[in-house]
Write an enzyme that holds these catalytic residues in place. Sequence first.
Site, PDB file in Angstrom:
ATOM      1  N   SER A 154       0.827  -1.199   0.000  1.00 33.94           N
ATOM      2  CA  SER A 154       0.000   0.000   0.000  1.00 33.94           C
ATOM      3  C   SER A 154       0.871   1.263   0.000  1.00 33.94           C
ATOM      4  O   SER A 154       1.638   1.476  -0.936  1.00 33.94           O
ATOM      5  CB  SER A 154      -0.955  -0.048   1.199  1.00 33.94           C
ATOM      6  OG  SER A 154      -1.943   0.946   1.092  1.00 33.94           O
ATOM      7  N   ASP A 231     -10.040  -5.182  -3.852  1.00 32.28           N
ATOM      8  CA  ASP A 231      -9.418  -4.215  -2.950  1.00 32.28           C
ATOM      9  C   ASP A 231     -10.345  -3.015  -2.793  1.00 32.28           C
ATOM     10  O   ASP A 231     -10.742  -2.386  -3.781  1.00 32.28           O
ATOM     11  CB  ASP A 231      -8.071  -3.784  -3.535  1.00 32.28           C
ATOM     12  CG  ASP A 231      -7.212  -2.997  -2.580  1.00 32.28           C
ATOM     13  OD1 ASP A 231      -7.746  -2.088  -1.910  1.00 32.28           O
ATOM     14  OD2 ASP A 231      -5.999  -3.268  -2.520  1.00 32.28           O
ATOM     15  N   HIS A 263      -7.438  -5.826   0.280  1.00 25.81           N
ATOM     16  CA  HIS A 263      -6.245  -5.026   0.580  1.00 25.81           C
ATOM     17  C   HIS A 263      -5.498  -5.520   1.812  1.00 25.81           C
ATOM     18  O   HIS A 263      -4.484  -4.946   2.191  1.00 25.81           O
ATOM     19  CB  HIS A 263      -6.673  -3.563   0.805  1.00 25.81           C
ATOM     20  CG  HIS A 263      -5.564  -2.568   0.744  1.00 25.81           C
ATOM     21  ND1 HIS A 263      -4.912  -2.238  -0.423  1.00 25.81           N
ATOM     22  CD2 HIS A 263      -4.987  -1.803   1.717  1.00 25.81           C
ATOM     23  CE1 HIS A 263      -3.991  -1.321  -0.173  1.00 25.81           C
ATOM     24  NE2 HIS A 263      -4.003  -1.035   1.121  1.00 25.81           N
TER      25      HIS A 263
END
Length: 284
Positions: A154, A231, A263
């Site tokens: 991320s 996600d 995610h």
Amino acid sequence: MMGRNPFTLIERHPCCGGEVHFLSHQSQELGLPARVSIFLPAKALAGDRVPAIHVLAGLTCTQETFLIKSNAIRHAADHGLALVAPDTSPRGADVAGEDDAYDLGTGAGYYVDATTDPWAAHYRMGSYVRRELPALVEEHFPIMAGRRGIMGHSMGGMGALAVALGDAGAWQTVSAFAPISSPSQVDWGHKVTDAYFGGHEAEWAQYDPCLLLEAGMTHPGTLLVDQGLDDEFLSRLQPERLEQAAKAAGQSLTLRRHEGYDHSYWFVQSFIQDHLKHHAEGLL
């Protein structure tokens, strides 16, 4: 000859034939105590120097998150690789409002150097992960100098890509899970622009992976990127922009899309073995 070891050991745990060390040290870049976690495989404990992969976690995380949740240690141990995990931001900078939101301030350093007060004094995670931390761990631990990989998740995936593209000669391998591919174009990055960069969008040029690629900054290896298609942040991550920028720049990119994955670190765990193999092939 090694200088005085600046690291203070907080905890040590045997793991997968090696050891995990939770440490602190006074950072010159941050101007504050910083925390870092390091996994040393059995070979390193025996006195041999080994390559290291620097692993960058995402928003709200700490220096412990990636090593605890990703299952990377087991596969790093199999390959004889060290893992170095910095915190995601300075702690205790006493900037007004730094604890008000999950996506700015504490836990959200974005691996950039702030240029505007009051953030600029301590929010220098860019220089910390690019220069200060690698130099320190290579001096004071059995880790090969200049034999490095970098990966992240991320916000950390964004940082890993930006670090490797910005100084390709210092990082032999790079990979990312669900990276923020073009932070300058999404709301997370707009908050950074306003706070850390004083509204100056041009500051993103050295930290935005897509902008770096568009400027001709490439890496000699292949960028390995995994992205879950369920996600919840997919519209902000913009993997399609990374794909387009890499193609235009002639950058080798393996971008794998996965139906049903979100995610979370359950996603990271599912494909971490491939990433450790990718790094081992380039570092060993």
